[in-house]
Motif scaffolding. Structure first.
Motif, short mmCIF file in Angstrom:
data_model
loop_
_atom_site.label_atom_id
_atom_site.label_comp_id
_atom_site.label_asym_id
_atom_site.label_seq_id
_atom_site.Cartn_x
_atom_site.Cartn_y
_atom_site.Cartn_z
N GLN A 99 11.21 -45.27 -28.60
CA GLN A 99 12.17 -44.72 -29.55
C GLN A 99 12.56 -45.83 -30.53
O GLN A 99 12.96 -46.91 -30.11
CB GLN A 99 13.40 -44.22 -28.79
CG GLN A 99 14.46 -43.56 -29.63
CD GLN A 99 15.72 -43.28 -28.83
OE1 GLN A 99 16.50 -44.19 -28.56
NE2 GLN A 99 15.92 -42.02 -28.43
N THR A 100 12.48 -45.55 -31.82
CA THR A 100 12.79 -46.58 -32.81
C THR A 100 14.20 -46.49 -33.34
O THR A 100 14.73 -47.47 -33.88
CB THR A 100 11.81 -46.51 -33.99
OG1 THR A 100 11.97 -45.24 -34.64
CG2 THR A 100 10.38 -46.67 -33.53
N ARG A 101 14.82 -45.33 -33.23
CA ARG A 101 16.17 -45.16 -33.73
C ARG A 101 17.12 -44.96 -32.57
O ARG A 101 16.71 -44.75 -31.44
CB ARG A 101 16.23 -43.93 -34.65
CG ARG A 101 15.35 -44.05 -35.86
CD ARG A 101 14.90 -42.70 -36.33
NE ARG A 101 13.97 -42.08 -35.39
CZ ARG A 101 13.51 -40.86 -35.51
NH1 ARG A 101 13.92 -40.10 -36.50
NH2 ARG A 101 12.65 -40.36 -34.62
N GLY A 102 18.41 -45.00 -32.83
CA GLY A 102 19.39 -44.75 -31.79
C GLY A 102 19.47 -43.28 -31.47
O GLY A 102 18.83 -42.45 -32.11
N GLY A 103 20.27 -42.95 -30.49
CA GLY A 103 20.43 -41.57 -30.07
C GLY A 103 20.22 -41.43 -28.59
O GLY A 103 19.92 -42.40 -27.89
N SER A 104 20.33 -40.22 -28.13
CA SER A 104 20.14 -39.98 -26.71
C SER A 104 18.75 -40.42 -26.27
O SER A 104 17.77 -40.20 -26.96
CB SER A 104 20.35 -38.50 -26.39
OG SER A 104 19.99 -38.24 -25.04
N VAL A 105 18.68 -41.02 -25.08
CA VAL A 105 17.38 -41.47 -24.58
C VAL A 105 16.70 -40.41 -23.73
O VAL A 105 15.58 -40.62 -23.27
CB VAL A 105 17.52 -42.77 -23.75
CG1 VAL A 105 18.03 -43.89 -24.62
CG2 VAL A 105 18.40 -42.55 -22.53
N CYS A 106 17.38 -39.29 -23.53
CA CYS A 106 16.88 -38.28 -22.60
C CYS A 106 16.01 -37.19 -23.23
O CYS A 106 15.36 -36.44 -22.51
CB CYS A 106 18.05 -37.59 -21.89
SG CYS A 106 19.12 -38.71 -21.00
N PHE A 107 16.01 -37.11 -24.54
CA PHE A 107 15.32 -36.00 -25.20
C PHE A 107 13.99 -36.46 -25.78
O PHE A 107 13.95 -37.34 -26.64
CB PHE A 107 16.20 -35.41 -26.29
CG PHE A 107 17.47 -34.80 -25.76
CD1 PHE A 107 18.69 -35.41 -25.98
CD2 PHE A 107 17.43 -33.65 -25.00
CE1 PHE A 107 19.85 -34.88 -25.48
CE2 PHE A 107 18.60 -33.10 -24.50
CZ PHE A 107 19.80 -33.72 -24.74
N PRO A 108 12.91 -35.84 -25.37
CA PRO A 108 11.60 -36.28 -25.86
C PRO A 108 11.44 -36.17 -27.37
O PRO A 108 10.69 -36.95 -27.96
CB PRO A 108 10.62 -35.36 -25.12
CG PRO A 108 11.42 -34.23 -24.59
CD PRO A 108 12.79 -34.74 -24.38
N ASP A 109 12.14 -35.24 -28.00
CA ASP A 109 12.02 -35.09 -29.44
C ASP A 109 12.53 -36.29 -30.21
O ASP A 109 12.22 -36.44 -31.41
CB ASP A 109 12.76 -33.84 -29.92
CG ASP A 109 12.08 -32.56 -29.50
OD1 ASP A 109 12.69 -31.49 -29.64
OD2 ASP A 109 10.93 -32.63 -29.02
N LEU A 110 13.31 -37.14 -29.56
CA LEU A 110 13.88 -38.32 -30.23
C LEU A 110 13.01 -39.56 -30.07
O LEU A 110 13.44 -40.66 -30.43
CB LEU A 110 15.29 -38.57 -29.72
CG LEU A 110 16.30 -37.45 -29.99
CD1 LEU A 110 17.69 -37.85 -29.50
CD2 LEU A 110 16.34 -37.11 -31.48
#
Length: 124
Positions: A99-110
């Motif tokens: 993941q390159t950006r912040g946000g939830s780590v649990c969602f594959p779309d992120l």
């Protein structure tokens, strides 16, 4: 281009252990987090564990807490998943993701980059 290459999967008996590795190569990119997901036929890809690349904070899905450990080697651009006390229900194709950006780590779309997966089969 960024590549994630997983290794370490295989066949193991119930109660056994495996250590998965994922090496990131190619162009340099900012890693907010790296994670492991898994998927079985006919089911959605599910979150297993993640690690914040900079500070090392770890996150686990409930079904692996106390059994799996995620770690990273910043210098080697590698993330690991130590899996202990494996059970047949852990059988799945395990994917590494970045993941390159912040946000939830649990969602594959992120997640921005994915490996091809490594098969883990737990069976007697």
């Amino acid at each position: 281009q960024v590549q994630l290459v997983e290794s370490g999967g295989g066949l193991v008996q119930p109660g056994g252990s495996l250590r998965l590795s994922c090496v990131a190569s190619g162009r340099t990119f900012n890693k907010n987090a790296m994670a492991w997901f898994r998927q079985t036929p006919g089911k959605e890809r599910e979150f297993v564990a993640a690690i914040n690349w900079a500070i090392g904070t770890t996150y686990y899905e409930d079904f692996v807490k106390g059994r799996f450990t995620i770690s990273r080697d910043n210098a080697e651009n590698t993330v690991y998943l130590q899996m202990n006390s494996l059970q047949p229900e852990d059988t799945a194709l395990y994917y590494c993701a970045a993941q390159t950006r912040g946000g939830s780590v649990c969602f594959p779309d992120l997640y921005d980059y994915w490996g091809q997966g490594t098969q883990v089969t737990v069976s007697s």
